[in-house]
Design a protein around this motif. Structure first.
Motif, PDB file in Angstrom:
ATOM      1  N   HIS A 174      -1.054   3.753  -7.177  1.00 56.85           N
ATOM      2  CA  HIS A 174      -1.424   3.881  -5.765  1.00 56.85           C
ATOM      3  C   HIS A 174      -0.171   4.103  -4.925  1.00 56.85           C
ATOM      4  O   HIS A 174       0.836   3.414  -5.082  1.00 56.85           O
ATOM      5  CB  HIS A 174      -2.138   2.595  -5.319  1.00 56.85           C
ATOM      6  N   HIS A 231     -17.118   5.249  -8.366  1.00 59.64           N
ATOM      7  CA  HIS A 231     -16.255   4.953  -7.219  1.00 59.64           C
ATOM      8  C   HIS A 231     -15.073   5.921  -7.191  1.00 59.64           C
ATOM      9  O   HIS A 231     -13.907   5.510  -7.295  1.00 59.64           O
ATOM     10  CB  HIS A 231     -15.757   3.514  -7.294  1.00 59.64           C
ATOM     11  N   ASP A 251       0.805  -1.222   0.000  1.00 64.03           N
ATOM     12  CA  ASP A 251       0.000   0.000   0.000  1.00 64.03           C
ATOM     13  C   ASP A 251       0.834   1.267   0.000  1.00 64.03           C
ATOM     14  O   ASP A 251       0.288   2.365  -0.048  1.00 64.03           O
ATOM     15  CB  ASP A 251      -0.924   0.019   1.228  1.00 64.03           C
ATOM     16  N   THR A 291      -5.071   7.308  -6.919  1.00 70.08           N
ATOM     17  CA  THR A 291      -5.988   7.067  -5.810  1.00 70.08           C
ATOM     18  C   THR A 291      -5.794   8.180  -4.784  1.00 70.08           C
ATOM     19  O   THR A 291      -4.931   9.058  -4.953  1.00 70.08           O
ATOM     20  CB  THR A 291      -5.719   5.705  -5.156  1.00 70.08           C
ATOM     21  N   ASN A 296     -11.257   5.036  -6.404  1.00 69.42           N
ATOM     22  CA  ASN A 296     -11.084   4.472  -5.063  1.00 69.42           C
ATOM     23  C   ASN A 296     -10.254   3.193  -5.148  1.00 69.42           C
ATOM     24  O   ASN A 296     -10.606   2.265  -5.874  1.00 69.42           O
ATOM     25  CB  ASN A 296     -12.476   4.181  -4.481  1.00 69.42           C
ATOM     26  N   HIS A 297      -9.188   3.131  -4.365  1.00 69.29           N
ATOM     27  CA  HIS A 297      -8.269   1.996  -4.429  1.00 69.29           C
ATOM     28  C   HIS A 297      -8.951   0.671  -4.080  1.00 69.29           C
ATOM     29  O   HIS A 297      -8.546  -0.393  -4.563  1.00 69.29           O
ATOM     30  CB  HIS A 297      -7.089   2.228  -3.494  1.00 69.29           C
ATOM     31  N   GLU A 298      -9.980   0.720  -3.258  1.00 73.20           N
ATOM     32  CA  GLU A 298     -10.668  -0.500  -2.847  1.00 73.20           C
ATOM     33  C   GLU A 298     -11.350  -1.204  -4.022  1.00 73.20           C
ATOM     34  O   GLU A 298     -11.726  -2.375  -3.908  1.00 73.20           O
ATOM     35  CB  GLU A 298     -11.698  -0.183  -1.759  1.00 73.20           C
ATOM     36  N   PHE A 299     -11.507  -0.496  -5.135  1.00 72.12           N
ATOM     37  CA  PHE A 299     -12.212  -1.070  -6.275  1.00 72.12           C
ATOM     38  C   PHE A 299     -11.260  -1.500  -7.394  1.00 72.12           C
ATOM     39  O   PHE A 299     -11.700  -1.763  -8.508  1.00 72.12           O
ATOM     40  CB  PHE A 299     -13.242  -0.075  -6.818  1.00 72.12           C
ATOM     41  N   LYS A 300      -9.970  -1.589  -7.076  1.00 72.42           N
ATOM     42  CA  LYS A 300      -9.015  -1.979  -8.115  1.00 72.42           C
ATOM     43  C   LYS A 300      -9.329  -3.366  -8.670  1.00 72.42           C
ATOM     44  O   LYS A 300      -9.366  -3.558  -9.894  1.00 72.42           O
ATOM     45  CB  LYS A 300      -7.581  -1.958  -7.565  1.00 72.42           C
TER      46      LYS A 300
END
Length: 373
Positions: A115, A228, A64, A135, A193-197
């Motif tokens: 990211h 997103h 991350d 991101t 949004n990084h959560e949706f990569k």
């Protein structure tokens, strides 16, 4: 997770086409590029580009903290100072520039998921992709002014395309850019949004019509950026655009440096940091950047990276680069002893020498293509 510094994978999409997936996996060094990573990356990306069944290429990174923190600077230092392979710097820069040029030249859509930290050579890889994603945690910088190098990996090309002398300012100050800054400056294309990569990658594999691959990829990215979005703050570049324009409004490097140094008195920590970076940075680097961007404005991409290779290898043969790395990354005393004490003290012929080929015979990058296939 494999121990390999690069992970290659191919995923079959709905209609049988494949998506090439590259993951930079050198997490202990913030995914910095090593010499051993460059040639495999170049070979795999160019092979995928030549494969009609590869519909798109996706580049991301493990962890991350960083997409890519640049090149293995300490290995370069050891090569320059006789503590390691003396041929390492020449081979590293030649392969790194060849890789970045190749990514620019890809006809296949190339998505870079930027990211975390994107710095130095990482900026070269990221900026070369056709679809550049940031991101909320993306941080971009080319702080070579601190180590006696210069913004490279085709920075001549992409910094000269920033508006209002922003490229010159960022190069001279090593200013840190946020994801919002990158979007405003045109250094990134979408914020997601990084959560949706992973879900976005899955959506790419479900594309059924690849007749216009760039448009097909962009439709997916546009949808995810809209549905997103990454939560971004304000842009310091936009906020201070006129201040930067005024500070760099001079006909000479000395005038520009004086204008930026005045920003040390500004009521904004971002501007103060930028001015401080330049004030303590390498005086020779300031000259290199000024001439690099001024005289490189109308160069082709190939001409730009060929010229940068001359500059980089000459930096390896002059003392400031090794000294800057020593002070910042080896001894970490943050007290570099630059060969000249100020920008005004640097002789023009000393700068000239950095633009001359350090090799005999043909240019090592002479075979680079001029246009996309």
């Amino acid at each position: 997770m494999t121990d390999s510094a690069i992970i290659f994978d191919e995923v079959v999409s709905t209609n049988g086409k494949r998506i090439g997936h590259v993951t930079l996996n050198n997490t202990s060094a913030l995914n910095a590029l090593t010499l051993d990573m460059l040639e495999p990356l170049h070979k795999r990306l160019t092979a995928w580009d030549a494969d009609a069944e590869i519909a798109a290429i996706f580049i991301d990174a493990s962890g991350d903290k960083a997409f890519c923190a640049g090149g293995n600077i300490v290995a370069l230092y050891k090569g320059m100072t006789g503590q390691g392979d003396p041929d390492y710097p020449d081979r590293f820069f030649t392969l790194e520039y060849r890789l970045c040029h190749a990514i620019h030249m890809l006809a296949t859509p190339c998505i870079a998921w930027g990211h975390g930290l994107i710095m130095g050579g990482g900026m070269g890889v990221f900026s070369a992709a056709s679809h550049r994603i940031v991101t909320a945690s993306s941080t971009l910088a080319m702080p070579e002014i601190k180590i006696g190098l210069f913004p490279d990996c085709a920075a001549t090309w992409f910094f000269n395309r920033l508006p209002g002398r922003l490229g010159l300012f960022v190069a001279l100050t090593g200013a840190t850019l946020s994801a919002q800054d990158a979007l405003i400056a045109g250094l990134a294309d979408r914020a997601i949004n990084h959560e949706f990569k992973n879900k976005l990658f899955d959506a790419l594999t479900r594309i059924t019509d690849w007749n216009q691959p760039h448009a097909a990829v962009d439709r997916v990215l546009r949808q995810y950026a809209r549905e997103h979005p990454a939560g971004l703050g304000e842009s310091k570049l936009l906020e201070h655009a006129m201040t930067i324009r005024e500070a760099t409004d001079a006909a000479t490097l000395a005038g520009i440096v004086a204008g930026i140094r005045k920003l040390a008195e500004a009521d904004d920590t971002w501007l103060v940091e930028a001015a401080t970076n330049l004030d303590g940075g390498c005086p020779v680097t300031a000259h290199l950047i000024y001439r690099q961007l001024r005289d490189g404005r109308y160069l082709s991409l190939k001409q730009a990276v060929m010229r940068e290779l001359k500059m980089a290898l000459q930096c390896c043969r002059h003392p400031d680069f090794a000294e800057g790395v020593r002070a910042l990354l080896v001894d970490k005393d943050r007290a570099p002893q630059w060969i000249f004490e100020s920008v005004s003290a640097v002789p023009s012929d000393y700068v000239d020498a950095h633009f001359r080929a350090p090799w005999d015979g043909d240019h090592p990058l002479r075979d680079l293509p001029d246009v996309k296939p």
